[in-house]
Design a protein around this motif. Sequence first.
Motif, PDB file in Angstrom:
ATOM      1  N   UNK A 210       0.614  -1.754   0.366  1.00  0.00           N
ATOM      2  CA  UNK A 210       0.129  -0.126   0.300  1.00  0.00           C
ATOM      3  C   UNK A 210       0.729   1.212   0.278  1.00  0.00           C
ATOM      4  N   UNK A 211       0.320   2.153  -0.741  1.00  0.00           N
ATOM      5  CA  UNK A 211       0.721   3.717  -0.792  1.00  0.00           C
ATOM      6  C   UNK A 211      -0.283   4.995  -0.381  1.00  0.00           C
ATOM      7  N   UNK A 212       0.795   5.858  -0.597  1.00  0.00           N
ATOM      8  CA  UNK A 212      -0.455   7.352  -0.364  1.00  0.00           C
ATOM      9  C   UNK A 212      -0.973   7.389  -0.959  1.00  0.00           C
ATOM     10  N   UNK A 213      -0.440   7.103  -1.891  1.00  0.00           N
ATOM     11  CA  UNK A 213      -1.286   8.156  -3.480  1.00  0.00           C
ATOM     12  C   UNK A 213      -2.439   7.869  -4.215  1.00  0.00           C
ATOM     13  N   UNK A 214      -2.639   8.164  -5.275  1.00  0.00           N
ATOM     14  CA  UNK A 214      -3.984   7.202  -6.072  1.00  0.00           C
ATOM     15  C   UNK A 214      -3.236   7.625  -7.793  1.00  0.00           C
ATOM     16  N   UNK A 215      -4.021   7.075  -8.819  1.00  0.00           N
ATOM     17  CA  UNK A 215      -3.354   6.935  -9.841  1.00  0.00           C
ATOM     18  C   UNK A 215      -1.856   6.314  -9.674  1.00  0.00           C
ATOM     19  N   UNK A 216      -1.836   4.998  -8.778  1.00  0.00           N
ATOM     20  CA  UNK A 216      -0.818   3.660  -9.204  1.00  0.00           C
ATOM     21  C   UNK A 216      -0.218   3.308 -10.665  1.00  0.00           C
ATOM     22  N   UNK A 217      -2.178   3.099 -11.079  1.00  0.00           N
ATOM     23  CA  UNK A 217      -1.716   2.585 -12.875  1.00  0.00           C
ATOM     24  C   UNK A 217      -1.004   0.758 -12.380  1.00  0.00           C
ATOM     25  N   UNK A 218       0.428   0.515 -13.285  1.00  0.00           N
ATOM     26  CA  UNK A 218       0.215  -1.054 -13.386  1.00  0.00           C
ATOM     27  C   UNK A 218       1.476  -1.419 -12.451  1.00  0.00           C
ATOM     28  N   UNK A 222      -1.226   0.560  -4.095  1.00  0.00           N
ATOM     29  CA  UNK A 222      -2.411   0.161  -4.114  1.00  0.00           C
ATOM     30  C   UNK A 222      -2.802   1.259  -3.082  1.00  0.00           C
ATOM     31  N   UNK A 223      -3.466   2.641  -3.346  1.00  0.00           N
ATOM     32  CA  UNK A 223      -3.821   3.536  -2.148  1.00  0.00           C
ATOM     33  C   UNK A 223      -4.952   3.964  -1.926  1.00  0.00           C
ATOM     34  N   UNK A 224      -5.483   4.692  -0.980  1.00  0.00           N
ATOM     35  CA  UNK A 224      -4.452   5.857   0.526  1.00  0.00           C
ATOM     36  C   UNK A 224      -4.491   5.061   1.072  1.00  0.00           C
TER      37      UNK A 224
END
Length: 270
Positions: A210-218, A222-224
């Motif tokens: 997991x991370x604290x972003x969106x728009x992780x794409x491929x 996975x966020x946020x």
Amino acid sequence: MSRSRRSAAGGITLAVAAVVATAFPASAVPAPAGPAAVRSTPSTDAYYAPAEGKTGAALKEALHEIVDDHTRISYSQVWDALGETDEDPADPDNVILLYTGRSRAKSDHGGNLGDWNREHVWAKSHGDFGTAAGPGTDLHHLRPADVQVNSIRGNKDFDDGGSQVGGAPGNYTDGDSFEPRDAVKGDVARMILYMAVRYEGDDGFADLEPNDRVSNGSAPYHGRLSVLKQWHREDPPDAFERNRNEIIHSRYQHNRNPFIDRPEWVEAIW
């Protein structure tokens, strides 16, 4: 729930609540268990014994070793499995759909409008695992979902905000994220975090995190994360979610989602 990114939310809150109450009878959607922590049983105490007393990376590693090497099923077997794990408690011929909360016939699955299909909560493009036995068929993050709503969610990350999804009151989406209804926010969070513990890159699949972003794409992220942790706190495990965990463990994969059994471990790791 935070609505900082949603326009004019305050003015529609009561209207949305009324629509949800009308569309989804209480009997169709299991009620949350309440704020009390889920207590482990003697059997789960033994299951998690190697993780006791650990925190941070050491706890994450210990949990990975516990839930790793689960029994894998095929993607076609997922249909019948979801018929058991997500069975409507009020109607054994139906399943409860994740995002809408509606009860739909188990036989109404497929790819057509009005069907339900197999939703990968950790979007399968986030790590490029497709429908491979393993992350692509892991029941701990696969749920029945309305075909149209599933398409709207696509492979978006999870976050608060956006416009309400047509036909699915309580769900919101924008260009880079999806927000599920309140009753399953915690379920979504715990599924994402389970995947991050189960898949650490040591079995031929990507190391999911997991991370604290969106728009992780491929990317295998996975966020946020900060929002997922909030959802986990605000929507603790309920009877429906605990029952899924038991069925997956006893009848299919023989592993468990530790964050359903021990919710406090989310903060201990992240």
